[in-house]
Design a protein around this motif. Structure first.
Motif, mmCIF file in Angstrom:
data_model
loop_
_atom_site.group_PDB
_atom_site.id
_atom_site.type_symbol
_atom_site.label_atom_id
_atom_site.label_comp_id
_atom_site.label_asym_id
_atom_site.label_seq_id
_atom_site.Cartn_x
_atom_site.Cartn_y
_atom_site.Cartn_z
ATOM 1 N N TRP A 114 0.851 -1.192 0.000
ATOM 2 C CA TRP A 114 0.000 0.000 0.000
ATOM 3 C C TRP A 114 0.888 1.244 0.000
ATOM 4 O O TRP A 114 1.903 1.293 0.675
ATOM 5 C CB TRP A 114 -0.906 0.020 1.225
ATOM 6 N N PHE A 115 0.451 2.220 -0.781
ATOM 7 C CA PHE A 115 1.201 3.481 -0.830
ATOM 8 C C PHE A 115 0.208 4.624 -1.046
ATOM 9 O O PHE A 115 -0.977 4.408 -1.361
ATOM 10 C CB PHE A 115 2.269 3.447 -1.929
ATOM 11 N N ALA A 116 0.719 5.849 -0.911
ATOM 12 C CA ALA A 116 -0.095 7.067 -1.127
ATOM 13 C C ALA A 116 0.820 8.175 -1.620
ATOM 14 O O ALA A 116 2.035 7.990 -1.719
ATOM 15 C CB ALA A 116 -0.814 7.477 0.151
ATOM 16 N N SER A 117 0.211 9.305 -1.934
ATOM 17 C CA SER A 117 0.979 10.441 -2.463
ATOM 18 C C SER A 117 0.723 11.664 -1.587
ATOM 19 O O SER A 117 -0.390 11.864 -1.092
ATOM 20 C CB SER A 117 0.581 10.729 -3.916
ATOM 21 N N HIS A 118 1.772 12.486 -1.442
ATOM 22 C CA HIS A 118 1.612 13.727 -0.683
ATOM 23 C C HIS A 118 0.897 14.803 -1.502
ATOM 24 O O HIS A 118 0.515 15.845 -0.949
ATOM 25 C CB HIS A 118 2.980 14.263 -0.236
ATOM 26 N N SER A 119 0.669 14.554 -2.777
ATOM 27 C CA SER A 119 -0.011 15.534 -3.645
ATOM 28 C C SER A 119 -0.964 14.803 -4.578
ATOM 29 O O SER A 119 -0.825 13.584 -4.788
ATOM 30 C CB SER A 119 1.016 16.340 -4.448
ATOM 31 N N ASP A 120 -1.928 15.547 -5.118
ATOM 32 C CA ASP A 120 -2.866 14.936 -6.065
ATOM 33 C C ASP A 120 -2.139 14.632 -7.380
ATOM 34 O O ASP A 120 -1.212 15.343 -7.782
ATOM 35 C CB ASP A 120 -4.030 15.898 -6.342
ATOM 36 N N MET A 127 -8.739 11.274 -10.933
ATOM 37 C CA MET A 127 -7.915 12.126 -10.085
ATOM 38 C C MET A 127 -7.723 11.396 -8.753
ATOM 39 O O MET A 127 -8.684 11.089 -8.056
ATOM 40 C CB MET A 127 -8.592 13.478 -9.861
ATOM 41 N N ILE A 128 -6.475 11.148 -8.427
ATOM 42 C CA ILE A 128 -6.165 10.483 -7.167
ATOM 43 C C ILE A 128 -5.806 11.556 -6.158
ATOM 44 O O ILE A 128 -4.863 12.343 -6.361
ATOM 45 C CB ILE A 128 -4.999 9.497 -7.329
ATOM 46 N N SER A 129 -6.597 11.614 -5.096
ATOM 47 C CA SER A 129 -6.364 12.637 -4.079
ATOM 48 C C SER A 129 -5.152 12.289 -3.245
ATOM 49 O O SER A 129 -4.737 11.127 -3.123
ATOM 50 C CB SER A 129 -7.601 12.766 -3.182
ATOM 51 N N LYS A 130 -4.557 13.319 -2.638
ATOM 52 C CA LYS A 130 -3.409 13.081 -1.773
ATOM 53 C C LYS A 130 -3.842 12.298 -0.530
ATOM 54 O O LYS A 130 -4.976 12.404 -0.069
ATOM 55 C CB LYS A 130 -2.760 14.402 -1.393
ATOM 56 N N ARG A 131 -2.885 11.500 -0.028
ATOM 57 C CA ARG A 131 -3.062 10.630 1.155
ATOM 58 C C ARG A 131 -4.162 9.576 0.963
ATOM 59 O O ARG A 131 -4.684 9.043 1.913
ATOM 60 C CB ARG A 131 -3.312 11.460 2.410
ATOM 61 N N GLN A 132 -4.591 9.325 -0.300
ATOM 62 C CA GLN A 132 -5.563 8.267 -0.559
ATOM 63 C C GLN A 132 -4.813 6.929 -0.696
ATOM 64 O O GLN A 132 -3.930 6.816 -1.539
ATOM 65 C CB GLN A 132 -6.359 8.553 -1.838
ATOM 66 N N PRO A 133 -5.150 5.926 0.125
ATOM 67 C CA PRO A 133 -4.433 4.639 0.063
ATOM 68 C C PRO A 133 -4.655 3.926 -1.261
ATOM 69 O O PRO A 133 -5.772 3.849 -1.769
ATOM 70 C CB PRO A 133 -5.032 3.839 1.217
ATOM 71 N N ILE A 134 -3.574 3.440 -1.852
ATOM 72 C CA ILE A 134 -3.606 2.705 -3.113
ATOM 73 C C ILE A 134 -2.879 1.374 -2.887
ATOM 74 O O ILE A 134 -1.788 1.346 -2.306
ATOM 75 C CB ILE A 134 -2.933 3.489 -4.246
ATOM 76 N N LYS A 135 -3.479 0.306 -3.361
ATOM 77 C CA LYS A 135 -2.866 -1.013 -3.231
ATOM 78 C C LYS A 135 -2.249 -1.422 -4.566
ATOM 79 O O LYS A 135 -2.948 -1.509 -5.581
ATOM 80 C CB LYS A 135 -3.899 -2.061 -2.806
ATOM 81 N N CYS A 136 -0.954 -1.661 -4.562
ATOM 82 C CA CYS A 136 -0.270 -2.168 -5.756
ATOM 83 C C CYS A 136 -0.366 -3.688 -5.728
ATOM 84 O O CYS A 136 0.157 -4.337 -4.825
ATOM 85 C CB CYS A 136 1.178 -1.699 -5.784
ATOM 86 N N VAL A 137 -1.018 -4.265 -6.741
ATOM 87 C CA VAL A 137 -1.243 -5.705 -6.787
ATOM 88 C C VAL A 137 -0.102 -6.414 -7.500
ATOM 89 O O VAL A 137 0.446 -7.417 -7.027
ATOM 90 C CB VAL A 137 -2.586 -6.021 -7.449
ATOM 91 N N SER A 138 0.323 -5.895 -8.679
ATOM 92 C CA SER A 138 1.384 -6.531 -9.457
ATOM 93 C C SER A 138 1.961 -5.525 -10.432
ATOM 94 O O SER A 138 1.449 -4.412 -10.583
ATOM 95 C CB SER A 138 0.859 -7.758 -10.209
ATOM 96 N N ILE A 139 3.023 -5.967 -11.105
ATOM 97 C CA ILE A 139 3.680 -5.140 -12.114
ATOM 98 C C ILE A 139 3.586 -5.870 -13.445
ATOM 99 O O ILE A 139 3.889 -7.065 -13.546
ATOM 100 C CB ILE A 139 5.155 -4.880 -11.756
ATOM 101 N N SER A 140 3.144 -5.183 -14.476
ATOM 102 C CA SER A 140 3.082 -5.762 -15.816
ATOM 103 C C SER A 140 3.949 -4.925 -16.739
ATOM 104 O O SER A 140 4.047 -3.699 -16.592
ATOM 105 C CB SER A 140 1.641 -5.804 -16.333
ATOM 106 N N ALA A 141 4.597 -5.625 -17.689
ATOM 107 C CA ALA A 141 5.504 -4.925 -18.599
ATOM 108 C C ALA A 141 5.077 -5.181 -20.025
ATOM 109 O O ALA A 141 4.579 -6.252 -20.378
ATOM 110 C CB ALA A 141 6.943 -5.401 -18.378
ATOM 111 N N SER A 142 5.261 -4.172 -20.878
ATOM 112 C CA SER A 142 4.996 -4.293 -22.311
ATOM 113 C C SER A 142 6.186 -3.701 -23.057
ATOM 114 O O SER A 142 7.161 -3.246 -22.454
ATOM 115 C CB SER A 142 3.695 -3.573 -22.688
ATOM 116 N N SER A 143 6.097 -3.720 -24.381
ATOM 117 C CA SER A 143 7.214 -3.199 -25.165
ATOM 118 C C SER A 143 7.369 -1.699 -25.002
ATOM 119 O O SER A 143 8.456 -1.155 -25.165
ATOM 120 C CB SER A 143 7.024 -3.547 -26.648
ATOM 121 N N GLN A 144 6.256 -0.996 -24.677
ATOM 122 C CA GLN A 144 6.342 0.452 -24.541
ATOM 123 C C GLN A 144 6.743 0.864 -23.129
ATOM 124 O O GLN A 144 7.627 1.696 -22.946
ATOM 125 C CB GLN A 144 5.000 1.106 -24.895
#
Length: 630
Positions: A114-120, A127-144
């Motif tokens: 879980w992470f958050a941002s000090h700014s929007d 629009m992700i508001s500041k201090r809103q908890p976000i859960k990172c589930v996984s990382i996906s990669a593509s050619s770009q």
């Protein structure tokens, strides 16, 4: 050049690598010293030199070191510790999600965090508001680009987002309020890098450091090395580049013989012990390090141990069952009647000639003279008188030819203990192979080579007038050949030849037919006597002769007179009749012995009168006369 960014300590690598991804091949980059690191691991010296390759095939948790971050106090947790841990949130700020991800996850495998941002900040239409908890589930990669698959809440709804990991901002870790067991913490490299709280231990913040025991395969070592992960060496994982490498594992001949499911196979000799003190064969001198051989199969070799004497020199051989020479039986020599008895074979006839006079010490057995012809029949038992009773002893029944050829042979019985010299009468002129001799005759036996082995340039057995075939030897061997001459096979005894080798993956050359060219092997004297000690021997020492009847020892009358408690004088004996030509002294001894015999069967009271003796009492100065009652 190694990728220095991927160099890690052995402890960190073993901690982060999953057991499911093993085995892993590591290269030693550096250790305690600049060139090598030497460790005493459970009594076995282990050298980890720079540049060495090792293969980690398994790991097992031994203990977990728990250190208080503030005080430095440490304690050891057992693998079955039941307390739960909560990660301590780091207050550091990261300018991209990629940097945050590198701290909160490990390598390519990303654990949820879980992470958050000090700014929007804006992600697509959201629009992700500041201090809103976000859960990172996984990382996906593509050619770009690479994206973080995340989820968050907008009001009462849960929405999914794909945030490029290159997104800039002021990102920090959030507290997820999740508790983890010790096993879950150890399986997450990201959690191990965190400070953790555990109410079961105390109120402080703790760092955990597990210690594993690894199962490691190393070059030129027979067994798997049990190595602790706490060794102070740096390694680099080269599994992707060198996963095909096979580590050389030295094997003895006995260990190689257990790999029968891989035969035939090409092997290379690593180390050899000089075998000249065992076998006088130039072939074994070629078994040097670097020599490649083909191992075809494991077989049980059948060969005969042979001794031969020429002058004062004795030589010893193995005759293999593929020997093509022919033998003729020679007469055997026996030193006792017992030897004759042991060589009796059911259905076979044994005729001998006496070559030394044999005088029997017992009257009930005959004596033999030089030139007597005996035909050995069978063994039986006979009663002989021994000391006042009879005793059963083993005897050999024979027939002896008489001087008159018209008379029937005389049947005699000979004790097994009778010593002499007997030579076998041989009338068999047939030629036998070595296999025929093993089947027909009872070893040991005497033979002579009458036809050389045509496959041998020089047959060493043909130069001896007599060969003694002693024992049939059966032992496990490996049937091998040199790689440059695969059709010419020879035997490597598992017990007597000591070499170490390793199995290669080279192709085995095709051969139409295998030929065993070692038909005769000469042994050294030390190996011969070593074999004699180990081979079972059926030859027992000859039996002792029966106990002879003990003759009573009779003292002279003068001795009796000296040893008597009372002065005794024998009365003058009556004259001996002229018809009995016996000396007077012998007659006196005979009388005294009868008196002594009578005394032994009565009560041994000193004051009792002697039986059948008339005593006359006179003055104390007079002598007492004793007379036998007729």
């Amino acid at each position: 050049m190694e990728d220095l960014e991927n160099v890690v300590s052995l402890q960190d690598f073993i901690t982060t690598v999953a057991k499911s991804s093993m085995p892993r091949i590591l290269k030693i980059v550096s250790g305690v010293y600049l060139q090598s690191s030497v460790y005493d691991i459970k009594g076995s010296e282990c050298c980890l030199s720079t540049g060495d390759l090792v293969k980690i095939v398994d790991k097992e948790l031994q203990s977990v070191s728990c250190v208080d971050v503030e005080t430095g106090r440490s304690l050891e947790l057992t693998p079955n510790f039941t307390g739960v841990f909560k990660p301590v949130v780091d207050d550091r700020v990261y300018d991209t999600i990629e940097k945050l991800k590198s701290v909160l996850s490990s390598g390519d495998s990303t654990e949820s965090f879980w992470f958050a941002s000090h700014s929007d900040f804006v992600v697509g239409d959201h629009m992700i508001s500041k201090r809103q908890p976000i859960k990172c589930v996984s990382i996906s990669a593509s050619s770009q680009a690479s994206y973080a698959k995340c989820c968050t809440k907008e009001g009462s709804k849960c929405i999914s987002l794909k945030i490029p990991i290159s997104t800039e901002g002021e990102f920090y870790e959030c507290d997820s309020n999740k508790l983890y067991s010790l096993e879950e913490v150890l399986q997450s490299p990201a959690l191990l890098r965190h400070s953790l709280k555990c109410s079961s231990i105390g109120n402080g913040s703790y760092s955990l450091s597990p210690v594993y025991e690894t199962s490691t395969i190393m070059q030129m070592r027979k067994d798997i090395v049990k190595m602790p992960s706490s060794l102070e060496v740096d390694v680099i994982d080269i599994t992707s580049q060198c996963g095909h490498i096979n580590f050389i594992r030295p094997l003895s001949l006995s260990e190689a013989s257990k790999c029968e499911d891989q035969f035939p196979i090409v092997a290379e000799i690593l180390e050899s012990v000089e075998s000249n003190h065992l076998l006088k064969n130039e072939l074994f001198s070629a078994l040097q390090p670097g020599q490649q051989i083909v191992i075809y199969k494991k077989v049980h070799s059948r060969k005969v141990l042979v001794s031969a004497t020429k002058g004062r020199n004795s030589r010893f051989f193995f005759i293999h069952d593929v020997y093509q020479g022919k033998f003729r039986q020679r007469p055997r020599e026996f030193m006792t009647v017992y030897d004759l008895c042991t060589k009796l074979v059911s259905g076979a006839q044994l005729n001998v000639v006496v070559t030394q006079d044999c005088e029997s010490v017992e009257d009930c057995f005959p004596s033999l003279c030089v030139g007597d012809h005996l035909k050995v029949l069978h063994q039986t038992k006979m009663c002989v008188p021994v000391q006042f009773c009879s005793q059963q002893i083993d005897v050999l029944v024979c027939t002896k030819d008489t001087e008159d050829e018209e008379d029937k042979p005389e049947e005699i019985m000979l004790p097994l203990c009778l010593e002499g010299r007997f030579v076998e009468e041989v009338t068999d002129n047939k030629r036998y192979t070595i296999n025929n001799i093993i089947q027909k005759f009872k070893l040991p036996c005497e033979v002579k080579v009458v036809s050389k082995d045509p496959s041998l340039a020089t047959d060493p057995l043909a130069s001896f007038a007599s060969l003694r075939l002693e024992e049939l030897v059966e032992e496990p061997v490996l049937l091998v050949s040199f790689l440059d001459n695969p059709s010419a096979c020879f035997e490597l005894p598992l017990k007597w030849v000591q070499i170490s080798l390793f199995l290669t993956e080279k192709p085995v050359p095709e051969t139409k037919e295998l030929t065993r060219f070692l038909h005769v092997e000469e042994l050294t004297e030390s190996l011969y006597y070593s074999l004699r000690k180990e081979l079972p021997s059926n030859e027992l020492p000859p039996p002792r002769p029966p106990k002879r009847e003990a003759k009573p020892q009779v003292d002279s009358p003068s001795t009796i007179q000296q040893e008597s408690p009372t002065s005794v004088k024998l009365k003058e004996s009556p004259p001996i009749p002229p018809s009995r030509n016996i000396p007077c002294q012998s007659y006196e001894v005979h009388r005294v012995s009868k008196i002594l015999a009578a005394c032994t069967v009565q009560n041994r009271n000193t004051y009792s009168p002697l039986p059948h003796i008339v005593t006359t009492h006179e003055d104390s100065d007079s002598e007492a006369d004793y007379e036998l009652v007729v």
